[in-house]
Design a protein around this motif. Structure first.
Motif, mmCIF file in Angstrom:
data_model
loop_
_atom_site.group_PDB
_atom_site.id
_atom_site.type_symbol
_atom_site.label_atom_id
_atom_site.label_comp_id
_atom_site.label_asym_id
_atom_site.label_seq_id
_atom_site.Cartn_x
_atom_site.Cartn_y
_atom_site.Cartn_z
ATOM 1 N N ILE A 226 -98.434 24.200 41.242
ATOM 2 C CA ILE A 226 -98.257 22.292 40.821
ATOM 3 C C ILE A 226 -96.150 22.865 40.231
ATOM 4 C CG2 ILE A 226 -98.597 21.016 39.227
ATOM 5 C CD1 ILE A 226 -101.168 21.586 38.521
ATOM 6 N N GLN A 227 -95.412 21.177 41.525
ATOM 7 C CA GLN A 227 -94.112 21.414 40.513
ATOM 8 C C GLN A 227 -94.293 20.114 39.915
ATOM 9 O OE1 GLN A 227 -92.185 22.581 43.936
ATOM 10 N NE2 GLN A 227 -90.281 21.597 43.435
ATOM 11 N N ALA B 157 -102.485 26.769 48.260
ATOM 12 C CA ALA B 157 -102.111 28.098 49.304
ATOM 13 C C ALA B 157 -102.494 28.024 50.733
ATOM 14 C CB ALA B 157 -102.709 29.472 48.285
ATOM 15 N N GLY B 158 -101.590 28.151 51.277
ATOM 16 C CA GLY B 158 -101.761 28.282 52.735
ATOM 17 C C GLY B 158 -101.851 27.174 53.306
ATOM 18 N N LYS B 159 -100.716 25.698 52.738
ATOM 19 C CA LYS B 159 -100.621 24.850 52.828
ATOM 20 C C LYS B 159 -99.182 23.972 52.930
ATOM 21 C CE LYS B 159 -105.455 23.217 53.571
ATOM 22 N NZ LYS B 159 -105.887 23.556 54.950
ATOM 23 N N ASP B 160 -99.003 23.284 54.145
ATOM 24 C CA ASP B 160 -97.809 23.163 54.575
ATOM 25 C C ASP B 160 -97.827 22.014 53.471
ATOM 26 O OD1 ASP B 160 -96.817 24.883 55.652
ATOM 27 O OD2 ASP B 160 -97.014 24.033 57.556
ATOM 28 N N GLU B 161 -98.293 21.041 53.737
ATOM 29 C CA GLU B 161 -97.904 19.775 52.908
ATOM 30 C C GLU B 161 -98.652 19.442 51.431
ATOM 31 O OE1 GLU B 161 -102.209 19.766 54.747
ATOM 32 O OE2 GLU B 161 -100.364 20.203 55.433
ATOM 33 N N ARG B 162 -98.086 18.779 51.296
ATOM 34 C CA ARG B 162 -98.649 18.480 49.466
ATOM 35 C C ARG B 162 -99.689 17.710 49.284
ATOM 36 N NH1 ARG B 162 -93.841 14.912 46.707
ATOM 37 N NH2 ARG B 162 -94.436 12.734 47.959
ATOM 38 N N LEU B 163 -101.043 17.978 48.672
ATOM 39 C CA LEU B 163 -102.136 16.891 48.349
ATOM 40 C C LEU B 163 -102.086 16.052 47.979
ATOM 41 C CD1 LEU B 163 -104.916 17.996 48.655
ATOM 42 C CD2 LEU B 163 -104.784 18.592 45.743
ATOM 43 N N GLY C 264 -93.240 13.437 39.834
ATOM 44 C CA GLY C 264 -94.139 13.252 39.059
ATOM 45 C C GLY C 264 -95.097 15.131 39.283
ATOM 46 N N TYR C 265 -96.030 15.241 39.049
ATOM 47 C CA TYR C 265 -96.323 16.608 39.515
ATOM 48 C C TYR C 265 -97.353 16.877 40.532
ATOM 49 C CZ TYR C 265 -95.910 17.028 34.316
ATOM 50 O OH TYR C 265 -95.605 17.107 32.802
ATOM 51 N N SER C 266 -96.872 17.202 41.887
ATOM 52 C CA SER C 266 -96.841 17.818 43.219
ATOM 53 C C SER C 266 -97.778 18.783 42.944
ATOM 54 C CB SER C 266 -95.942 18.045 44.197
ATOM 55 O OG SER C 266 -94.833 16.803 43.609
ATOM 56 N N VAL C 267 -98.711 18.622 43.824
ATOM 57 C CA VAL C 267 -100.078 19.788 43.854
ATOM 58 C C VAL C 267 -100.246 20.521 45.704
ATOM 59 C CG1 VAL C 267 -102.902 20.671 43.979
ATOM 60 C CG2 VAL C 267 -100.969 18.502 42.477
ATOM 61 N N GLU D 2 -102.400 18.069 33.053
ATOM 62 C CA GLU D 2 -103.708 17.564 33.145
ATOM 63 C C GLU D 2 -104.320 17.243 34.962
ATOM 64 O OE1 GLU D 2 -107.112 19.963 32.032
ATOM 65 O OE2 GLU D 2 -104.717 19.667 31.051
ATOM 66 N N ILE D 3 -103.658 15.447 34.986
ATOM 67 C CA ILE D 3 -104.690 15.262 36.627
ATOM 68 C C ILE D 3 -103.880 15.964 37.710
ATOM 69 C CG2 ILE D 3 -104.602 13.136 37.744
ATOM 70 C CD1 ILE D 3 -104.055 11.865 35.289
ATOM 71 N N ALA D 4 -102.962 16.722 37.366
ATOM 72 C CA ALA D 4 -102.373 17.362 38.892
ATOM 73 C C ALA D 4 -103.760 19.027 38.373
ATOM 74 C CB ALA D 4 -101.476 18.347 38.439
ATOM 75 N N LYS D 5 -103.688 19.890 37.932
ATOM 76 C CA LYS D 5 -104.591 20.798 37.696
ATOM 77 C C LYS D 5 -105.943 20.376 38.136
ATOM 78 C CE LYS D 5 -101.940 23.118 33.183
ATOM 79 N NZ LYS D 5 -102.817 23.633 31.897
ATOM 80 N N ASN D 6 -106.984 19.215 37.613
ATOM 81 C CA ASN D 6 -108.161 19.032 37.780
ATOM 82 C C ASN D 6 -108.572 18.348 39.147
ATOM 83 O OD1 ASN D 6 -109.174 18.659 35.358
ATOM 84 N ND2 ASN D 6 -108.735 16.885 34.845
ATOM 85 N N ALA D 7 -107.022 18.369 39.935
ATOM 86 C CA ALA D 7 -106.708 17.912 41.285
ATOM 87 C C ALA D 7 -106.684 19.056 41.976
ATOM 88 C CB ALA D 7 -105.885 16.981 41.749
ATOM 89 N N LEU D 8 -106.200 20.023 41.277
ATOM 90 C CA LEU D 8 -105.500 21.203 42.542
ATOM 91 C C LEU D 8 -107.238 22.024 42.319
ATOM 92 C CD1 LEU D 8 -102.809 23.888 42.356
ATOM 93 C CD2 LEU D 8 -105.524 25.118 42.163
ATOM 94 N N HIS D 9 -108.137 21.992 41.186
ATOM 95 C CA HIS D 9 -109.627 22.666 40.557
ATOM 96 C C HIS D 9 -109.887 22.297 41.947
ATOM 97 C CE1 HIS D 9 -113.150 23.765 38.243
ATOM 98 N NE2 HIS D 9 -113.030 24.801 38.922
#
Length: 69
Positions: free
Chosen positions: A22-23, A34-40, A28-31, A47-54
């Motif tokens: 997460i950057q 790993a192994g993907k070029d484009e951001r999610l 904002g918070y970009s997710v 907290e929302i970014a963490k939930n999205a990644l999970h």
């Protein structure tokens, strides 16, 4: 005139290693998974970014540990 941009970075670690990051920047918070070029996606809070990644991990995965770098 110069412009200072502050960026922060957190790496998500799961049992098998790094699963994403997460950057924080002006958008904002970009997710990124790993192994993907484009951001999610870009989210308004950490907290929302963490939930999205999970949510994009394998079903039943434990929540990763986030370490700031």
């Amino acid at each position: 005139m110069s412009e200072t941009v502050t960026r922060r970075l957190w790496v998500a670690h799961g049992p098998v290693g790094v699963v994403g990051k997460i950057q924080k920047d002006a958008e904002g918070y970009s997710v990124h998974m790993a192994g993907k070029d484009e951001r999610l996606g870009v989210y308004p809070s950490m907290e929302i970014a963490k939930n999205a990644l999970h949510a994009h991990l394998k079903p039943g995965s434990d929540r990763p540990e986030f370490r700031e770098h």
